[in-house]
Design an enzyme around this catalytic site. Structure first.
Site, PDB file in Angstrom:
ATOM      1  N   HIS A  41       0.817  -1.223   0.000  1.00 28.83           N
ATOM      2  CA  HIS A  41       0.000   0.000   0.000  1.00 28.83           C
ATOM      3  C   HIS A  41       0.848   1.269   0.000  1.00 28.83           C
ATOM      4  CE1 HIS A  41       0.214   0.112   4.529  1.00 28.83           C
ATOM      5  NE2 HIS A  41       0.114   1.407   4.318  1.00 28.83           N
ATOM      6  N   ASP A  89      -0.022  -7.488   1.521  1.00 30.83           N
ATOM      7  CA  ASP A  89       0.485  -6.111   1.577  1.00 30.83           C
ATOM      8  C   ASP A  89       2.015  -6.112   1.673  1.00 30.83           C
ATOM      9  OD1 ASP A  89       0.504  -3.373   1.718  1.00 30.83           O
ATOM     10  OD2 ASP A  89      -0.265  -3.258   3.776  1.00 30.83           O
ATOM     11  N   SER A 139       3.893   2.369   8.348  1.00 32.07           N
ATOM     12  CA  SER A 139       3.647   1.329   7.356  1.00 32.07           C
ATOM     13  C   SER A 139       4.885   0.986   6.556  1.00 32.07           C
ATOM     14  CB  SER A 139       2.580   1.789   6.360  1.00 32.07           C
ATOM     15  OG  SER A 139       1.334   1.598   6.923  1.00 32.07           O
ATOM     16  N   GLY A 140       4.973  -0.290   6.218  1.00 28.96           N
ATOM     17  CA  GLY A 140       6.094  -0.766   5.421  1.00 28.96           C
ATOM     18  C   GLY A 140       7.315  -1.075   6.259  1.00 28.96           C
TER      19      GLY A 140
HETATM   20  N1  ARG Z   1      -1.586   1.972   7.274  1.00 30.78           N
HETATM   21  C1  ARG Z   1      -0.718   2.712   8.134  1.00 30.78           C
HETATM   22  C2  ARG Z   1       0.334   3.417   7.321  1.00 30.78           C
HETATM   23  O1  ARG Z   1       0.174   3.558   6.141  1.00 30.78           O
HETATM   24  C3  ARG Z   1      -0.127   1.854   9.199  1.00 30.78           C
HETATM   25  C4  ARG Z   1      -1.077   1.791  10.288  1.00 30.78           C
HETATM   26  C5  ARG Z   1      -0.692   0.859  11.360  1.00 30.78           C
HETATM   27  N2  ARG Z   1      -1.756   1.000  12.286  1.00 30.78           N
HETATM   28  C6  ARG Z   1      -1.785   0.428  13.456  1.00 30.78           C
HETATM   29  N3  ARG Z   1      -2.766   0.721  14.248  1.00 30.78           N
HETATM   30  N4  ARG Z   1      -0.866  -0.399  13.815  1.00 30.78           N
HETATM   31  O2  ARG Z   1       1.253   3.969   7.859  1.00 30.78           O
END
Ligand code: ARG
Length: 304
Positions: A79, A126, A249-250
């Site tokens: 993503h 992902d 993320s990532g």
């Molecule tokens: N989708 C989020 C990002 O793009 C990561 C979120 C992780 N969330 C969590 N509650 N652990 O950075």
């Protein structure tokens, strides 16, 4: 990201009670890693900040591609790259993004490949790889190794002259599983404002135990989100308080392996808000993708 995940993600990172039992906890509620602490220098020598026009937007991890002490391959979340990359670079050997240390290197990303079965609606699969324009050199003390975190072994960190080390993280064995309750560490810079592009300059980390996947699936079922037991793993506290968050993320979720070396068991993927009770962070289960990762390395690495 899917409508549902984006919508819930926008609820942000605040809300949950923070666990301030750690003396050195940095109070950044509503910002990056929630309930964590500033990472010790050299604790996450594989972590990279993925940036667009110099602004951090996701984390990633350097992996070993062969025998050479360098790598041009970064693992991250699909993503993070699904909408395409513009002027993307990765910064390795970084800690405070506002004050680049001597060991910090920035390299251009020349290609990103997300998993062919990545589904933005469910966030299934992902995972993605980035190919760097030129390899990043490792300066770890032990040639041929991976997952050697000097910062997490403070007695060793004094051996370092100065600056930051860069080391690849170890990959898990194919289909290896993590036992429930295993303590893992998530790290990242994260966004400081929901929907904004302000980065946390300081690398943060948080310890989160793995939660039984059936239990995690139950927790998310009530939110209409399917947790795939092979593709995802959940980590956090039932009472909330500690979690990764938007912008992490990532980035890596690591656990020490049998030999004390750190293994990339998860890639920060999604959550509902951050650190809320009953809604642990969801990570891509890396051990489910070992053949795919190795294939991408063979296809795209120039450092083999
Ligand atoms: N989708 C989020 C990002 O793009 C990561 C979120 C992780 N969330 C969590 N509650 N652990 O950075």
């Amino acid at each position: 990201m899917s409508g549902v995940v984006v919508a819930v993600g926008l609820l942000g990172c605040g809300g949950a009670e923070m666990d301030l039992d750690q003396v050195d906890a940095v109070d950044r509620m509503g910002q990056e890693i929630v309930g964590g602490v500033e990472a010790r220098p050299n604790s996450h020598p594989w972590i990279v900040s993925i940036q667009s026009y110099g602004s951090h937007f996701c984390g990633g991890s350097l992996v070993r591609v062969g025998a050479r002490e360098e790598s041009d391959i970064v693992l991250t979340a699909a993503h993070c790259v699904y909408d395409g990359l513009s002027s993307a670079t990765v910064a390795a050997g970084a800690h405070d993004l506002s004050r680049p240390a001597s060991g910090q290197t920035t390299v251009r990303v020349v290609r990103s490949v997300y998993h062919p079965s990545y589904d933005p609606d469910t966030t299934l699969n992902d995972i993605a790889i980035l190919k760097l324009e030129k390899p990043i050199k490792f300066n770890q003390p032990v040639a041929g190794s991976c997952g050697d975190s000097l910062g997490m072994r403070p007695n060793l960190s004094t051996q370092l002259a100065s600056g930051f080390t860069t080391t690849p993280v170890c990959l898990p064995a194919a289909n290896e599983s993590v036992s429930d309750g295993t303590m893992m560490t998530a790290a990242g810079w994260g966004l400081t404002r929901e929907g904004g592009y302000d980065t946390s300059n300081i690398l943060m980390q948080v310890g989160v135990p793995k939660i039984n996947t059936a239990e995690v699936a139950n927790m998310y079922r009530s939110q209409g989100i399917h947790i795939d037991p092979y593709a995802m793993l959940g980590a956090g506290y039932r009472q909330g308080g500690k979690d990764s968050c938007q912008g992490d993320s990532g980035g890596p979720l690591v656990a020490p392996g049998a030999n004390g070396r750190y293994v990339l068991q998860g890639i920060t993927s999604f959550g509902i808000g951050c650190a809320r009770a009953g809604l642990p962070g969801i990570y891509t289960r890396v051990s489910n993708y070992i053949p795919w990762i190795n294939q991408q390395i063979r296809l795209y690495s120039s450092s083999l």
